[in-house]
Design an enzyme around this catalytic site. Structure first.
Site, mmCIF file in Angstrom:
data_model
loop_
_atom_site.group_PDB
_atom_site.id
_atom_site.type_symbol
_atom_site.label_atom_id
_atom_site.label_comp_id
_atom_site.label_asym_id
_atom_site.label_seq_id
_atom_site.Cartn_x
_atom_site.Cartn_y
_atom_site.Cartn_z
ATOM 1 N N ASN A 140 -5.189 4.268 -4.453
ATOM 2 C CA ASN A 140 -3.795 4.384 -5.218
ATOM 3 C C ASN A 140 -3.395 5.454 -6.384
ATOM 4 O OD1 ASN A 140 -1.695 3.067 -7.093
ATOM 5 N ND2 ASN A 140 -1.346 1.575 -5.469
ATOM 6 N N SER A 194 0.583 -6.108 0.175
ATOM 7 C CA SER A 194 0.220 -4.925 -0.436
ATOM 8 C C SER A 194 -0.539 -5.410 -1.637
ATOM 9 C CB SER A 194 1.391 -4.299 -0.759
ATOM 10 O OG SER A 194 1.109 -2.918 -1.346
ATOM 11 N N THR A 226 0.473 2.990 -1.317
ATOM 12 C CA THR A 226 1.394 2.855 -2.259
ATOM 13 C C THR A 226 1.976 1.339 -2.302
ATOM 14 O OG1 THR A 226 3.533 3.579 -3.497
ATOM 15 C CG2 THR A 226 3.235 3.720 -0.875
ATOM 16 N N GLU A 227 2.006 0.675 -3.500
ATOM 17 C CA GLU A 227 2.057 -0.614 -3.628
ATOM 18 C C GLU A 227 3.362 -1.334 -3.012
ATOM 19 O OE1 GLU A 227 1.408 1.290 -6.286
ATOM 20 O OE2 GLU A 227 2.078 0.739 -8.020
ATOM 21 N N ASN A 228 4.368 -0.498 -2.816
ATOM 22 C CA ASN A 228 5.440 -0.853 -2.215
ATOM 23 C C ASN A 228 5.374 -1.187 -0.806
ATOM 24 O OD1 ASN A 228 5.334 1.904 -2.669
ATOM 25 N ND2 ASN A 228 7.503 1.979 -1.966
#
Lengths: 225, 236, 225, 236
Positions: free
Chosen positions: A33, A98, A56-58
């Site tokens: 990340n 996520s 990507t954390e979204n």
């Protein structure tokens, strides 16, 4: 790598060189990340032959490079809300899944920016604590708590010349004892039980030069004379 | 290149060690990774703690693993079914340990383990023998019991379709525990009925992203447990 | 609805009639989980014009009737591990999501069998507590804790003639104070703050007949003289 | 017949009441149910507690709802973005309350609320100001903070495809918070870019099962927030 003509180039690595140096330490097969800013640039410098998967954390695993101009999809973005692409083998998922990847220690490496790093590995990168600041934390605290290896890429000092590597953070913490390694414009510095240890110096930079710009005592790593 | 494919069930389970905790997917026979279980029987690791909703049927698959003396403890919600003879006998003779967990609590404990949640509260089992000895705490005037996240050394699961990154899809109710078990194990081992090229699985329909998977072995025509049981088959 | 010729038909509802009576109380649009045994039969008796969605905790919403013989799919089963079908509009999901539906109070109604129900609404339906029994709980405790409305369908007495509706359960509990209504072969009985209240009697059954077969005091509901 | 379709955004949000807690999907503009938000502005309910990862951009969508004075409190992880002016001004002048929650904790709190988990433990924020005043507890030698499940009166979310039962799929990273918000609200209201016949969505690829959805309204060509912002548009 261009510098303004107005002032002499300071010794040390450029933003791109810092990103490239960090990229060397990411093994093939890693799930990674990347934070906003210089950390994002790490993806451009993965050494030939290594396959690295970006999270990507979204809600995307298998994030690819930015799309060609005109091909942006407002519903395919990264955590910095910039248009990205998805590689073959990508997957989409919701926010709880996520962050299960993050909190559950499934992401191997996270590269973040920093306001301050203490010699105990504490990271401050979300708030100056100023009374009129709008506090905003995003996923930074989740990342440092959940990802086993946290790398920091940062200018060694602030724009005002204040050291960012300090004995104790004065800004509010993002996490305690979480940083493994720092890539600054002057050096690669490891966090050890005895504090900061310089592993590598940028070209034209010597240990004393780095020490003078650091808020606490540095040790020399094995690689240095 | 990231390539999680591995040549055989035997190679896939080779490093499962004595005393390991192993999550095994499936709800009854649906989703049971029977070829991986049989490879584990051949491999011989013992003193295992096995997590599965049930305890297997007949003398194949999970029941055979238990019958072979490799399982010291079962964590499950429903250790008896119509054709389940092996576990009840060992249990009554004190030769196997049982941790009985309500099915939803079992699922949530596994999901929590995979999601980095060390403990959570649930109303399930409050006021029953299964809450005895556990911490009870009130939130909003209702009582809840604290339960712990469950992590494991290995997970053995069955998928419908996989790619070399370990992205998975499942078939109908064979999905059951597999996606959460994949999250909760240090090493997740998958038998897939088909393996496709990277990019052939639509990113929107991936159920288990490859990050949760370590090894994928192709088992194109998995055995059907109920058929083996009906035929009176045994393993090994 | 056939009875053995050897003994006279006892008064009261058959298994099918109990299931049909319970089905009357399930509003159209409900999300319903049906336990194994007589509760499963409720699905056959949904009144014309009502659309009800069945959940099975092993990961299917929109469970349909059993498949035609020869069309069974061993990977499309219900919680009783019997072959089922999926209706148009069905969805598959994993076990944690399935029990999120249950624990999070998204399922409206659950119909279960019972070994004992107490006048406080306690339910015992998973273990006799016998020392040599193999304890097995499945999803019963999750269902009674998470589903707002729990209906019980049960024979009024055990095969040995012991009452199943009791002052206090002697078997290990599945949940405390969870049962809303009971459909027995003799009556429909509500759980009220004052205990059991008979709402409806089966044909040929009077209140005293039910009372004699119940382990604690019954009250007459408004519908009874 | 179960038919969750409703004729207009206005009808879909008509019963949102003063003081309600409203989950609003989206990560920035991706997944933001802008037509539902605008309908809520027209409707006028006030004193709302709104949960969203951000606080909107420009003077449309969530930013416009805040600017219109309808929001008493925001629960979010990142209340500032490039084009976010409305919230910072109100916050600095003390006219809006902020509960700042780390993004993963926010997601997990919503998921817990929807899953009937009243509280759980996470390592996120331990040792930081965001853990101050919260219960800290050690498991396995590491410290964790207790966080509460979050439930709401309403959720407003955006989906790609829906059917009359409320089954949903999403588009790429517009999925983000929507599936968990759908779980955590008493009444979940969806704007879908297309509505298809029952059975057209493969049961294997449904992301949000209809059980979590109460109302579906077709918004075939949703506005793109960033375009409205670039054009300097305001709402109402």
């Amino acid at each position: 790598m261009t510098m303004t003509a107005k002032k002499e180039k300071a010794p040390g690595w450029s933003r791109e060189e810092m990103a490239a140096r960090a990229a060397l330490d990411i093994p093939g097969g890693s799930y990674v990340n990347l934070g906003i800013g210089i950390p994002e640039m790490v993806a451009r410098y993965v050494p030939e032959g290594r396959e690295v998967i970006y999270h990507t954390e979204n809600g995307l695993l298998g994030m690819g490079p930015p799309p060609a101009p005109g091909c942006e999809d407002p519903e395919l973005i990264n955590a910095g809300k910039k248009a990205v692409t998805a590689i073959p083998g990508a997957s989409f998922f919701h926010h709880a899944d996520s962050f299960a990847m993050i909190r559950g220690e499934h992401i191997d490496i996270c590269v973040l920016g920093a306001m301050q790093v203490s010699e105990k590995g504490d990271l401050a990168n979300w708030s100056t604590g100023a009374p009129d600041a709008i506090p905003a934390v995003g996923g930074a605290m989740d990342l440092v708590a959940g990802v086993p290896t946290i790398y920091v890429i940062t200018q060694h000092c602030t724009a005002e010349g204040e050291p960012k590597l300090v004995e104790s953070c004065t800004y509010p913490l993002t996490g305690q004892g979480v940083v493994s390694r720092i890539y600054s414009d002057l050096a690669v510095i490891d966090l050890t039980p005895e504090g900061f240890e310089v592993a590598e110096l940028a070209p034209g930079v010597d240990f004393d030069y780095v020490q003078q710009r650091t808020g606490c005592k540095l040790r020399k790593g094995n690689g240095l004379d | 290149m990231i390539d999680k494919r591995i040549g055989s069930p035997a190679a896939a389970v080779a490093d499962i060690f004595d005393g390991a905790t192993v999550l095994i997917g499936g709800f009854g026979e649906a989703g049971s990774p029977i070829e991986l279980i049989h490879a584990l029987i051949d491999q011989g690791a013992g003193n295992l703690t096995v997590v599965n909703n049930n305890t297997g049927s007949g003398h194949v698959g999970l029941a055979a693993l238990i019958e072979n003396g490799q399982v010291a403890k079962m964590i499950c919600s429903y250790p008896r079914t119509t054709n389940s003879k092996v576990f009840p006998e060992l249990y009554r003779s004190g030769k196997i340990e049982l941790e009985l967990v309500p099915q939803g609590t079992l699922a949530e404990r596994i999901r929590a383990g995979g999601a980095g949640i060390p403990a959570f509260y649930t109303a399930t089992s409050v006021g029953t023998p299964l809450a005895e000895g556990k911490e009870i705490r009130a939130f909003g005037g209702r009582e809840y019991v604290m339960e712990y996240g469950l992590r494991a050394d290995f997970a053995l699961i069955k998928a419908q379709c996989a790619d070399r990154h370990g992205n998975l899809t499942y078939n109908k109710t064979a999905r059951n525990f597999a996606p959460i078990m994949a999250m909760a194990a240090k090493t997740t081992i998958v038998q897939a009925s088909s393996i496709v090229e990277l990019g052939e699985i639509d990113p929107e329909v991936v159920v288990t992203p490859g990050i949760f998977v370590n090894r994928v072995v192709l088992v194109a025509n998995p055995a059907q447990e109920s058929r083996l049981v009906a035929e009176g088959r045994t393993y090994p």
